[in-house]
Design a protein around this motif. Structure first.
Motif, PDB file in Angstrom:
ATOM      1  N   HIS A 167       0.832  -1.202   0.000  1.00 25.52           N
ATOM      2  CA  HIS A 167       0.000   0.000   0.000  1.00 25.52           C
ATOM      3  C   HIS A 167       0.869   1.256   0.000  1.00 25.52           C
ATOM      4  N   GLY A 168       2.056   1.152   0.599  1.00 28.09           N
ATOM      5  CA  GLY A 168       2.955   2.304   0.673  1.00 28.09           C
ATOM      6  C   GLY A 168       3.404   2.779  -0.695  1.00 28.09           C
ATOM      7  N   GLU A 169       3.722   1.843  -1.592  1.00 31.90           N
ATOM      8  CA  GLU A 169       4.163   2.222  -2.940  1.00 31.90           C
ATOM      9  C   GLU A 169       3.020   2.828  -3.752  1.00 31.90           C
ATOM     10  N   TYR A 170       1.812   2.277  -3.570  1.00 31.30           N
ATOM     11  CA  TYR A 170       0.663   2.853  -4.269  1.00 31.30           C
ATOM     12  C   TYR A 170       0.451   4.307  -3.851  1.00 31.30           C
ATOM     13  N   GLU A 171       0.602   4.551  -2.551  1.00 27.28           N
ATOM     14  CA  GLU A 171       0.415   5.915  -2.050  1.00 27.28           C
ATOM     15  C   GLU A 171       1.559   6.821  -2.485  1.00 27.28           C
ATOM     16  N   GLN A 172       2.754   6.253  -2.631  1.00 33.66           N
ATOM     17  CA  GLN A 172       3.926   7.053  -3.015  1.00 33.66           C
ATOM     18  C   GLN A 172       3.778   7.612  -4.432  1.00 33.66           C
ATOM     19  N   ILE A 173       3.366   6.772  -5.374  1.00 34.93           N
ATOM     20  CA  ILE A 173       3.236   7.209  -6.766  1.00 34.93           C
ATOM     21  C   ILE A 173       1.834   7.719  -7.068  1.00 34.93           C
ATOM     22  N   GLY A 174       0.836   7.061  -6.530  1.00 34.69           N
ATOM     23  CA  GLY A 174      -0.553   7.441  -6.809  1.00 34.69           C
ATOM     24  C   GLY A 174      -1.145   6.527  -7.869  1.00 34.69           C
ATOM     25  N   VAL A 175      -2.369   6.081  -7.619  1.00 29.26           N
ATOM     26  CA  VAL A 175      -3.021   5.138  -8.539  1.00 29.26           C
ATOM     27  C   VAL A 175      -3.208   5.765  -9.921  1.00 29.26           C
ATOM     28  N   SER A 176      -3.642   7.028  -9.956  1.00 30.78           N
ATOM     29  CA  SER A 176      -3.876   7.693 -11.247  1.00 30.78           C
ATOM     30  C   SER A 176      -2.592   7.791 -12.059  1.00 30.78           C
ATOM     31  N   SER A 177      -1.488   8.088 -11.382  1.00 28.69           N
ATOM     32  CA  SER A 177      -0.205   8.188 -12.072  1.00 28.69           C
ATOM     33  C   SER A 177       0.240   6.820 -12.585  1.00 28.69           C
ATOM     34  N   ARG A 228       9.612   7.807 -16.232  1.00 27.39           N
ATOM     35  CA  ARG A 228       8.480   7.516 -15.349  1.00 27.39           C
ATOM     36  C   ARG A 228       8.204   6.011 -15.301  1.00 27.39           C
ATOM     37  N   ILE A 229       8.368   5.347 -16.438  1.00 24.67           N
ATOM     38  CA  ILE A 229       8.210   3.888 -16.477  1.00 24.67           C
ATOM     39  C   ILE A 229       9.331   3.218 -15.685  1.00 24.67           C
ATOM     40  N   GLN A 230      10.557   3.732 -15.872  1.00 27.92           N
ATOM     41  CA  GLN A 230      11.710   3.193 -15.146  1.00 27.92           C
ATOM     42  C   GLN A 230      11.501   3.296 -13.642  1.00 27.92           C
ATOM     43  N   GLU A 231      10.914   4.388 -13.209  1.00 31.77           N
ATOM     44  CA  GLU A 231      10.645   4.575 -11.779  1.00 31.77           C
ATOM     45  C   GLU A 231       9.737   3.473 -11.249  1.00 31.77           C
ATOM     46  N   VAL A 232       8.727   3.104 -12.035  1.00 30.61           N
ATOM     47  CA  VAL A 232       7.818   2.032 -11.627  1.00 30.61           C
ATOM     48  C   VAL A 232       8.541   0.695 -11.594  1.00 30.61           C
ATOM     49  N   LEU A 233       9.358   0.437 -12.616  1.00 34.54           N
ATOM     50  CA  LEU A 233      10.055  -0.844 -12.713  1.00 34.54           C
ATOM     51  C   LEU A 233      11.122  -1.005 -11.635  1.00 34.54           C
ATOM     52  N   LEU A 265      11.095   0.547  -8.642  1.00 34.49           N
ATOM     53  CA  LEU A 265      10.574   0.707  -7.282  1.00 34.49           C
ATOM     54  C   LEU A 265      10.305  -0.660  -6.675  1.00 34.49           C
ATOM     55  N   SER A 266      11.004  -0.955  -5.628  1.00 36.07           N
ATOM     56  CA  SER A 266      10.849  -2.249  -4.957  1.00 36.07           C
ATOM     57  C   SER A 266       9.855  -2.124  -3.809  1.00 36.07           C
ATOM     58  N   SER A 267       9.070  -3.156  -3.649  1.00 36.87           N
ATOM     59  CA  SER A 267       8.092  -3.151  -2.572  1.00 36.87           C
ATOM     60  C   SER A 267       8.794  -3.272  -1.227  1.00 36.87           C
ATOM     61  N   THR A 268       8.294  -2.541  -0.256  1.00 35.67           N
ATOM     62  CA  THR A 268       8.834  -2.666   1.103  1.00 35.67           C
ATOM     63  C   THR A 268       8.413  -3.990   1.728  1.00 35.67           C
ATOM     64  N   ILE A 269       7.386  -4.620   1.144  1.00 29.00           N
ATOM     65  CA  ILE A 269       6.951  -5.939   1.606  1.00 29.00           C
ATOM     66  C   ILE A 269       7.687  -6.976   0.761  1.00 29.00           C
ATOM     67  N   THR A 270       8.776  -7.484   1.277  1.00 30.54           N
ATOM     68  CA  THR A 270       9.598  -8.419   0.514  1.00 30.54           C
ATOM     69  C   THR A 270       9.167  -9.858   0.788  1.00 30.54           C
ATOM     70  N   ASP A 271       9.091 -10.624  -0.278  1.00 27.92           N
ATOM     71  CA  ASP A 271       8.697 -12.026  -0.162  1.00 27.92           C
ATOM     72  C   ASP A 271       9.934 -12.893   0.068  1.00 27.92           C
ATOM     73  N   TYR A 294       2.988   4.909   9.379  1.00 29.14           N
ATOM     74  CA  TYR A 294       3.028   4.953   7.919  1.00 29.14           C
ATOM     75  C   TYR A 294       4.374   5.507   7.465  1.00 29.14           C
ATOM     76  N   PRO A 295       4.842   5.082   6.277  1.00 33.05           N
ATOM     77  CA  PRO A 295       6.134   5.582   5.776  1.00 33.05           C
ATOM     78  C   PRO A 295       6.202   7.105   5.783  1.00 33.05           C
ATOM     79  N   GLY A 296       7.292   7.627   6.342  1.00 35.70           N
ATOM     80  CA  GLY A 296       7.472   9.068   6.401  1.00 35.70           C
ATOM     81  C   GLY A 296       6.878   9.723   7.636  1.00 35.70           C
ATOM     82  N   THR A 297       6.182   8.916   8.451  1.00 35.98           N
ATOM     83  CA  THR A 297       5.566   9.481   9.669  1.00 35.98           C
ATOM     84  C   THR A 297       5.954   8.648  10.889  1.00 35.98           C
ATOM     85  N   VAL A 298       7.225   8.243  10.936  1.00 36.50           N
ATOM     86  CA  VAL A 298       7.693   7.349  11.997  1.00 36.50           C
ATOM     87  C   VAL A 298       7.494   7.954  13.387  1.00 36.50           C
TER      88      VAL A 298
END
Length: 578
Positions: free
Chosen positions: A101-111, A305-310, A312-318, A341-345
Motif C-alpha cells: 500500500h505504501g508504494e501505491y500511495e507514493q506514486i498514486g493510482v492515477s499516475s 516515469r516507467i523506469q521509476e515504476v520498474l 521501485l521495490s516493494s517494502t513488503i519483501t517475499d 506509515y512511511p514518512g511518519t515514523v
C-alpha cells in the motif's frame, strides 16, 4: 534510452532483420540515382537507346526490390515495436502487483494508470519512429554525403553550410521540449486523478448538486494541460517549416551552382541529377533524424516515469524459501506491535499492541473512528509491515513466511466489498479456483446469498459491472464473505464487513458462520457492539493504543471507553439483560 534499448535487445532476431531491411533499402535508394546519372550521361547524352533500356530495366528491378524491402521494414518494425511495448507493460503490471500500500500511495493510482497506458504509448511512438527511420537516417546521411563528396566536391560544401543551422535547431528544440514534456505528463496525471475520483464519486456529486464545481475543477487542470500541450506543439510545428526552408534553400543553391559548373564544363548533367538526388537523401535523412530528436524528450520523460515504476521495490519483501507449513493452524500473536506509515515514523498510528487469539476463538476490535482498527488487522496479511515488535502466526513471524503461503491462511473481507467485472462465479472462484458447485452453493448458503443469486436470471453466471455497481451494498458484502468462506481459511478477518446488512440477515449469517468457523480464528472489526458481544475477546482501541481487553461483561465493568460506546448504542433493557 537505456530502458528502451534493454527491451529492444530482448528481440535480437527481429532487430537484426530490421537492420538488414534498412541496409538493403539504403543500398537500393542510393543505387537508383547512380543508375539515373549513368542513363543520362552514357545513354541519353550519347543517343545510345539500348543502354537506356538496359539501365531502365535495372532501375525497375531495383525499385521492386526496394518496395519489397520497405514493406518488410514496416512489418518487422511494427512487430518489434509491439513486442517491446507488450513486454514493458507486462513487466510494469507484474511489478505493480507486488507493491505494498505504501508504494501505491507514493506514486498514486492515477499516475500508475497513466504510466502503464499513456507513457507506454509515448515510448511506442518513439520506438516506432526509431525502428523505421532511426537506423536508416544516419546511415543514409553518411552514405549520401560520402558519395556527394566523391562525385561533386564543389557542390558538397553547400550541404555542409546548412548542417550547423540544423544542429542548432535540434539543440534548441531539445532544450525547451523536455521541461514542457515533463509538465505535460504530470498534468495528464492530474486529469486522470480527477476523472477517476469524479466517476467513482458520481452519486455523491449528484446528491450534493456539485456538478458545476467539479466541471470548474476539471476545467482548470484540463486548461493547464492544454496550455502546456499547445506550447509543445507550437515548438514542434515551428521547427518543421524552418527545416524545410533551409532544405529548399540548399537545393536551390546546388541546382544554380551545378548549372554554372555544367556551363563551364566542370560537371556532367547526369552527375548533377544524381548529386541532387544524393543531397536530397542526405538532407531529408537529417531532417527525419531531427524528428526523432524532437520526439525524444517526451519519450525520455515517459521512459523515466516507467523506469521509476520498474525500479521501485516493494517494502513488503517475499521469501520464496520462507515458511510454508506449520504444526498449528490459526494462532495469532501480536507482540508489542507499533506501526507508523512511511514518512511518519514519529507519529505511529498503532502503539505497543499485544494480544493472542487461538483457533476456535473470536476476537473483535472496537473503538472510535481513526483509532487504528482497520490498520491493525491489515498488518496480519502484510499489506503493511510493523515498525516495531512482531506479529506471529502459528509461532512464526509473518515476515518469515512465504507471502503466498501466509495469505493462503487468511480469508480477508475488507470494509468496502470489492468485486470485479465478470460473473458471480468468477468472483467466487477468486477464493478457490478449483471450487466445485457444492463448494459454491455451500459458501453462498452460509453468506445468506443463495436466495438473491437464485433470483437473478442467469444465477451464478449473472454479470457484475465494474466494481459490482449493479448490485446493492448488502449483496456485494455477502458475495465478498462467500468468496472468503469458499477457501476455508485458518484465519477469517472481517473488517466491518456486516455494516450493509440488515439485523435479520446479519443474525442469520453470524449463526451460520459460527458453525463454519469452529476450528478457525475469527477476527472482527466492528462499529456495533451488538455484533461482537459474544466474542471471546474484545480489544478496545483508542488513538492506536489498547485501552481494554476482555469479554463484553468484563469491559462493561472495567473499561470506561467501552462502557461509553455501549451506553450510546444499547438500550437500558439490553444493558440490564447483560
Amino acid at each position: 534510452m537505456k530502458l528502451m534499448w534493454q527491451y529492444t535487445m530482448r528481440h535480437k532476431k527481429l532487430l537484426l532483420l530490421n537492420f538488414l531491411c534498412v541496409f538493403g533499402f539504403i543500398v537500393i535508394e542510393l543505387g537508383l540515382p547512380t543508375l539515373l546519372g549513368r542513363m543520362i550521361d552514357s545513354g541519353l547524352e550519347t543517343g545510345n537507346m539500348e543502354n537506356v533500356k538496359k539501365i531502365g530495366w535495372y532501375m525497375v528491378i531495383i525499385t521492386v526490390i526496394g518496395i519489397t524491402l520497405h514493406i518488410m521494414l514496416s512489418y518487422v518494425g511494427a512487430k518489434l515495436n509491439n513486442r517491446i511495448i507488450v513486454d514493458l507493460r507486462d513487466d510494469m503490471f507484474e511489478n505493480i502487483q507486488q507493491f505494498s500500500h505504501g508504494e501505491y500511495e507514493q506514486i498514486g493510482v492515477s499516475s500508475l494508470i497513466t504510466r502503464v497506458t499513456n507513457d507506454a504509448y509515448q515510448v511506442m511512438l518513439f520506438l516506432g519512429q526509431v525502428l523505421r527511420t532511426g537506423f536508416m537516417t544516419p546511415m543514409m546521411f553518411i552514405a549520401s554525403i560520402t558519395i556527394v563528396i566523391k562525385r561533386s566536391p564543389l557542390l558538397a560544401r553547400y550541404v555542409f553550410l546548412a548542417l550547423p543551422f540544423l544542429t542548432i535547431g535540434i539543440i534548441i528544440i531539445a532544450k525547451y521540449s523536455k521541461p514542457l514534456s515533463e509538465r505535460q505528463q504530470t498534468e495528464l496525471d492530474n486529469i486522470n486523478g480527477i476523472m477517476r475520483e469524479n466517476l467513482s464519486g458520481l452519486r455523491v456529486i449528484r446528491a450534493f448538486v456539485n456538478e458545476k464545481f467539479e466541471e470548474k475543477r476539471f476545467d482548470q487542470v484540463n486548461a493547464a494541460f492544454t496550455d502546456t500541450s499547445t506550447k509543445l506543439f507550437k515548438l514542434v510545428a515551428a521547427a518543421q517549416p524552418a527545416f524545410f526552408f533551409l532544405f529548399n534553400l540548399v537545393m536551390v543553391l546546388i541546382i544554380w551552382m551545378g548549372a554554372k559548373y555544367i556551363d563551364m564544363g566542370q560537371l556532367e548533367v547526369g552527375n548533377l541529377i544524381a548529386t541532387i538526388e544524393y543531397v536530397f537523401h542526405a538532407l531529408f535523412s537529417f531532417m527525419l533524424f531531427t524528428v526523432i530528436f524532437m520526439m525524444y524528450p517526451r519519450a525520455a520523460v515517459s521512459a523515466n516515469r516507467i523506469q521509476e515504476v520498474l525500479e521501485l521495490s516493494s517494502t513488503i519483501t517475499d521469501k520464496p524459501d520462507g515458511v510454508k507449513e506449520t504444526r498449528t493452524n490459526g494462532v495469532v500473536s501480536f507482540n508489542q506491535v507499533t506501526f507508523a506509515y512511511p514518512g511518519t515514523v514519529e507519529s505511529p498510528v498503532i502503539r505497543d499492541v499485544s494480544f493472542e487469539v487461538n483457533p476456535g476463538e473470536t476476537i473483535a476490535f472496537i473503538g472510535s473512528t481513526g483509532s487504528g482498527k482497520s490498520t491493525l488487522i491489515q498488518l496480519i496479511p502484510r499489506f503493511y509491515d510493523v515498525t516495531k515488535g512482531s506479529i506471529q502466526i502459528d509461532g512464526v513471524d509473518v515476515r518469515d513466511y512465504n507471502l503466498h503461503a501466509l495469505r493462503q491462511k487468511i480469508g480477508y473481507i475488507p470494509q468496502k466489498a470489492i468485486l470485479f467485472e465478470g460473473s458471480i462465479r468468477d468472483n467466487l472462484l477468486m477464493g478457490k479456483p478449483d471450487a466445485t458447485e457444492e463448494d459454491l452453493d455451500y459458501a453462498l448458503e452460509i453468506a445468506q446469498a443463495t436466495e438473491f443469486v437464485a433470483s437473478k436470471p442467469k444465477g451464478l453466471e449473472e454479470h457484475l459491472s465494474e466494481g459490482g455497481s449493479n448490485f446493492s451494498g448488502g449483496q456485494k458484502q455477502r458475495l465478498a464473505i462467500a468468496r472468503a468462506i469458499i477457501r476455508r481459511p485458518a484465519i477469517y478477518i472481517f473488517d466491518d464487513s456486516f455494516s450493509a446488512l440488515d439485523y435479520q440477515t446479519d443474525a442469520k449469517l453470524r449463526e451460520q458462520l459460527k458453525k463454519e468457523t469452529k476450528q478457525s480464528t475469527v477476527m472482527i472489526v466492528a462499529q456495533r457492539i451488538s455484533s461482537i458481544m459474544d466474542a471471546d475477546k474484545i480489544v478496545v482501541l483508542n488513538e492506536g493504543e489498547v485501552v481494554g481487553l476482555g469479554t463484553h461483561q468484563e469491559l462493561l465493568d472495567h473499561c470506561d471507553i467501552y462502557r461509553d460506546i455501549a451506553f450510546s448504542q444499547l438500550s437500558k433493557e439490553e444493558l440490564a439483560h447483560e
